[in-house]
Motif scaffolding. Structure first.
Motif, mmCIF file in Angstrom:
data_model
loop_
_atom_site.group_PDB
_atom_site.id
_atom_site.type_symbol
_atom_site.label_atom_id
_atom_site.label_comp_id
_atom_site.label_asym_id
_atom_site.label_seq_id
_atom_site.Cartn_x
_atom_site.Cartn_y
_atom_site.Cartn_z
ATOM 1 N N VAL A 167 -29.319 4.375 -1.369
ATOM 2 C CA VAL A 167 -29.510 4.787 0.024
ATOM 3 C C VAL A 167 -28.267 5.484 0.555
ATOM 4 C CG1 VAL A 167 -29.899 3.956 2.378
ATOM 5 C CG2 VAL A 167 -31.193 2.971 0.477
ATOM 6 N N ALA A 168 -27.084 5.005 0.175
ATOM 7 C CA ALA A 168 -25.840 5.537 0.717
ATOM 8 C C ALA A 168 -25.614 6.996 0.362
ATOM 9 C CB ALA A 168 -24.659 4.701 0.226
ATOM 10 N N LEU A 170 -28.013 9.284 -0.019
ATOM 11 C CA LEU A 170 -29.137 10.104 0.423
ATOM 12 C C LEU A 170 -29.113 10.226 1.944
ATOM 13 C CD1 LEU A 170 -31.985 8.636 -1.820
ATOM 14 C CD2 LEU A 170 -30.715 10.757 -2.171
ATOM 15 N N PRO A 171 -29.671 11.296 2.490
ATOM 16 C CA PRO A 171 -29.698 11.431 3.958
ATOM 17 C C PRO A 171 -30.505 10.300 4.593
ATOM 18 C CG PRO A 171 -30.248 13.517 2.869
ATOM 19 C CD PRO A 171 -30.259 12.461 1.807
ATOM 20 N N HIS A 172 -29.884 9.554 5.489
ATOM 21 C CA HIS A 172 -30.599 8.452 6.139
ATOM 22 C C HIS A 172 -30.122 8.200 7.555
ATOM 23 C CE1 HIS A 172 -26.943 6.659 4.474
ATOM 24 N NE2 HIS A 172 -27.074 5.689 5.353
ATOM 25 N N ASP A 173 -28.944 8.693 7.909
ATOM 26 C CA ASP A 173 -28.380 8.459 9.231
ATOM 27 C C ASP A 173 -27.502 9.665 9.583
ATOM 28 O OD1 ASP A 173 -26.950 7.686 11.496
ATOM 29 O OD2 ASP A 173 -26.740 5.612 10.838
ATOM 30 N N TRP A 178 -23.444 11.185 4.179
ATOM 31 C CA TRP A 178 -23.988 10.910 2.846
ATOM 32 C C TRP A 178 -23.435 11.915 1.831
ATOM 33 C CZ3 TRP A 178 -26.622 14.730 0.309
ATOM 34 C CH2 TRP A 178 -27.120 15.788 1.092
ATOM 35 N N HIS A 181 -20.370 10.490 0.445
ATOM 36 C CA HIS A 181 -20.767 9.376 -0.414
ATOM 37 C C HIS A 181 -21.247 9.889 -1.771
ATOM 38 C CE1 HIS A 181 -21.698 6.541 3.237
ATOM 39 N NE2 HIS A 181 -20.433 6.928 3.172
#
Length: 224
Positions: A167-168, A170-173, A178, A181
């Protein structure tokens, strides 16, 4: 499964002392890094930090590849990265002291390059989370390559401390870089392949239940 080795601990007391020294060195190095980040953050109020961040696709923003991991946007941002570096730095430095020292520059540069290449134009990227991701991916990838007990145990601990590795990166926030990361993770994986033989396997204790096999007892390894 573990790497073939006959490196049984000939002196358990001496081995425990060596292990404690490795933990101490790794912990002290991690604490020193955390203190450095805190000092830089306290100084940020005295200068404009924005020119020292990674600014994607802008030539002046290349400077941030070297400086952005030292900068943080808020106390919460700082503490999250300090805790991650304390945990992952101590873990990686204890199990893989040589590989970790060589991996940090690659994770550092990878985080900056990833943010510069993949970030939105005009955005600013800062923080040490890309380096922390690099350490986490280093430990997990080395476990897949080495497959000895110590490396697998270290990977499980790293997964616990680092949260969702996939998750870290990949685009999520929108408030989380990211891109850095992903770049740091690439540096960690590359380091694992380049430096997988830098640290020899830890001496392996042979337990009594492993010796309960058919054959001449004199042919079995000694448990120490």
């Amino acid at each position: 499964m573990h790497l073939p080795t006959d490196a049984l601990p000939a002196d358990p007391v001496a081995q425990r002392l060596r292990d404690r020294r490795r933990v101490k060195r790794a912990a002290l190095a991690s604490v020193a890094a955390a203190v450095l980040l805190c000092v830089v953050y306290l100084m940020q109020g005295r200068f404009d930090a924005m020119p020292w961040t990674v600014i994607p696709h802008a030539l002046p923003g290349l400077v941030g590849i070297l400086t952005a991991p030292l900068l943080h946007g808020s106390p919460e941002h700082l503490m999250a990265n300090v805790l991650a570096l304390l945990a992952l730095g101590t873990l990686a430095g204890t199990v893989y002291p040589r590989a970790t020292g060589r991996a940090i520059p690659l994770a550092w540069l990878g985080a900056g390059v990833g943010a510069w290449l993949l970030g939105e134009p005009g955005s600013h990227h800062l923080g040490a989370s890309g380096v922390a991701q690099g350490l986490a991916y280093l430990v997990v990838t080395l476990a897949l390559l080495r497959r000895d007990r110590a490396s697998v145990a270290a990977a499980l601990i790293a997964l616990t401390f680092s949260g969702g590795l996939l998750v870290a990166v990949l685009p999520h926030d929108p408030t989380v870089s990211w891109q850095s990361h992903l770049g740091g993770a690439f540096g960690g994986v590359l380091s694992a392949f380049l430096f997988r033989h830098a640290d020899p396997p830890a001496p392996r204790h042979v337990y009594s239940w492993e010796m309960e096999v058919d054959g001449d007892p004199d042919d079995q390894p000694n448990s120490r």
